[in-house]
Motif scaffolding. Structure first.
Motif, PDB file in Angstrom:
ATOM      1  N   SER A 236       0.226   3.357   5.722  1.00 30.26           N
ATOM      2  CA  SER A 236       0.646   2.434   4.428  1.00 30.26           C
ATOM      3  C   SER A 236       2.180   1.759   4.401  1.00 30.26           C
ATOM      4  O   SER A 236       2.788   2.431   5.439  1.00 30.26           O
ATOM      5  CB  SER A 236       0.530   3.489   3.302  1.00 30.26           C
ATOM      6  OG  SER A 236       1.424   4.503   3.614  1.00 30.26           O
TER       7      SER A 236
ATOM      8  N   LEU B  68      -3.868   4.278  -0.890  1.00 24.24           N
ATOM      9  CA  LEU B  68      -4.628   4.481   0.238  1.00 24.24           C
ATOM     10  C   LEU B  68      -5.326   6.069   0.148  1.00 24.24           C
ATOM     11  O   LEU B  68      -6.404   6.128   0.720  1.00 24.24           O
ATOM     12  CB  LEU B  68      -4.050   4.280   1.871  1.00 24.24           C
ATOM     13  CG  LEU B  68      -3.546   2.941   1.755  1.00 24.24           C
ATOM     14  CD1 LEU B  68      -2.837   2.690   3.144  1.00 24.24           C
ATOM     15  CD2 LEU B  68      -4.644   2.131   1.761  1.00 24.24           C
TER      16      LEU B  68
ATOM     17  N   THR C 215       0.862  -0.975   0.109  1.00 21.14           N
ATOM     18  CA  THR C 215       0.082  -0.102  -0.037  1.00 21.14           C
ATOM     19  C   THR C 215       0.750   1.383  -0.106  1.00 21.14           C
ATOM     20  O   THR C 215       2.006   1.079   0.533  1.00 21.14           O
ATOM     21  CB  THR C 215      -1.103   0.112   1.203  1.00 21.14           C
ATOM     22  OG1 THR C 215      -0.287  -0.241   2.191  1.00 21.14           O
ATOM     23  CG2 THR C 215      -1.968  -1.193   1.126  1.00 21.14           C
TER      24      THR C 215
END
Ligand code: ATP
Ligand code: MG
Length: 429
Positions: A358, A312, A285
């Motif tokens: 993330s 994200l 991510t």
């Protein structure tokens, strides 16, 4: 084999539409090893069209025309070509049948005038010069056709791009390939396109200097597609296997000389697509903290379907105050080093990583100009930072490239992608 492309239309010559058909046709012809030597455009004017076609068949081995096949008074291509070939226009029955079928459906669906009225005008566009080879139009009404003028094949296609593409794909391309073969003396081509980012065109060409000098039939070409450069390697030989072998040999040379710069090959995958694909595949991510790019990196990272699995979110932290409140950059850092600095970029990336939770976070802060530069931080100074989970070791990149505002912003966003790509390489290793 030398081609001429002739595009016909008042709108083209007034600059109201851009001639994308020429670019499309030239690329497709080049794929067939047919070199476009001339590209001409002219108005919907009989004398000008006669003149342009006469010149074209006087110098080219094949002529491909677009435009002027519609139903209206200014669509003159069938008449002009018929006149030059010394024949009368005739109705192409299969095209007429398709047209009637389509209008029949329209009428049945409820009411566009009557069929006689409609077809009298529309019949104009299913005409072809008598004796012409017809290239059926799978997408629209007007068929393409081909006649020989002074022994030179002249192919005429509708101007509407999707119809022109449809005719090419449904048989014209294969037919022209056959014409090319029939001339004999055919050279085979092996070619590869390398996508390069991270150096300018001149540095890239410098790096490849001399590479193809002693290799028979080999050439190298560069095309800037800002911010990347396409490097095109071509090897010609009578024998396909021999061309392929020399290309494979040169391939090693290109990759060695452009190590760290070539990120992919072929026409299909850009850096944006590659990075997004790899993030998704790895389940990594990412978040963005952007100042001078104003969300551009986020825009790039959301282009591909499925990007929600990787991206994200981001913060557009343009004002200093927002960098502090939304990303946790220290006031003291801004006061001591300024918003465009290594330290601020680093804190922006770390802040985004914490707040978004993330795996990766990229920050961009810079001076996109044209104003706002200083002697020690001129326009084009951009800091990019990449933070990753589990480490406070942030990867930094400083750009100093004095271009136009748009270019600096795009270049910065691409460099952010490149840092991510390189990070994924390292994790792979
Ligand atoms: P129509 O049935 O629409 O009249 P046509 O074959 O007569 O088709 P044109 O009238 O020349 O073609 O062009 C139709 C439309 O196709 C134009 O309005 C334009 O949008 C597009 N077009 C024409 N020529 C080109 C070109 N060279 N490059 C890109 N688009 C083009
Ligand atoms: Mg027209």
């Amino acid at each position: 084999m030398r081609a001429e492309i002739l595009t016909i239309g008042d709108e083209l010559c007034r600059g109201e539409i851009v001639d994308t058909n020429s670019a499309y046709l030239a690329a497709r012809l080049w794929d067939l090893d047919i070199t476009t030597r001339w590209m001409t455009s002219c108005n919907d004017d009989v004398a000008d069209m006669v003149d342009a076609m006469t010149r074209a068949v006087g110098r080219a081995d094949v002529v491909v025309c677009s435009g002027g096949l519609g139903p209206t008074e200014d669509d003159l291509t069938v008449d002009v070509v018929s006149q030059l070939a010394g024949v009368e226009p005739v109705i192409d029955e299969p095209a007429k049948a398709r047209m009637l079928e389509r209008f029949g459906r329209l009428l049945a669906a409820g009411g566009v005038g009557n069929v006689e009225e409609l077809t009298r005008i529309q019949l104009r566009q299913v005409r072809v010069p008598g004796g012409a080879r017809v290239h059926a139009n799978p997408v629209g009404l007007a068929p393409g056709f081909e006649v020989a003028l002074r022994g030179v094949p002249v192919v005429c296609l509708p101007g509407v791009p999707r119809e022109l593409y449809g005719i090419w794909d449904s048989g014209l391309g294969a037919h022209l390939a056959q014409l090319r073969e029939a001339r004999g003396d055919v050279e085979r081509i092996a070619r590869r396109i390398y996508r390069a980012f991270g150096r300018g065109e001149s540095q890239i060409s410098q790096a490849c200097r001399g590479l193809v000098d002693d290799v028979a039939g080999a050439s190298i070409h560069y095309q800037v597609k800002f911010p990347e450069t396409l490097v095109k390697l071509v090897v010609r030989d009578r024998d396909q296997a021999a061309a392929d072998a020399r290309l494979a040999q040169l391939d090693e040379g290109v990759r060695a000389r452009l190590a760290g710069i070539v990120y992919g090959t072929g026409d299909t995958e850009t850096l944006v697509e590659k990075v997004t694909r790899r993030l998704i595949e790895r389940g990594v991510t990412i978040a963005a903290a952007e100042s001078c790019t104003g969300g551009m990196l986020g825009e790039l990272l959301t282009r591909m379907p499925g990007s929600s699995k990787a991206f994200l979110g981001g913060v557009v932290a343009y004002a200093d105050d927002v960098k502090v409140r939304q990303l946790g950059v220290a006031q003291a850092t801004l006061a001591a080093h300024g918003a465009v600095s290594e330290q601020t970029a680093q804190e922006m990336a770390l802040g985004a990583r914490e707040r978004f939770g993330s795996n990766l976070a990229v920050a961009i802060t810079g001076i996109a100009g044209p104003g706002g530069g200083t002697p020690d931080k001129p326009v084009g100074t951009v800091w990019i930072a990449l933070a990753r989970r589990g480490s406070d070791d942030v990867t930094m990149k400083k750009l100093s490239w004095p271009g136009a505002r748009d270019q600096i912003r795009l270049l910065s966003s691409w460099w952010a992608l490149k840092l991510v790509d390189e990070q994924l390489d390292r994790e792979n290793a």
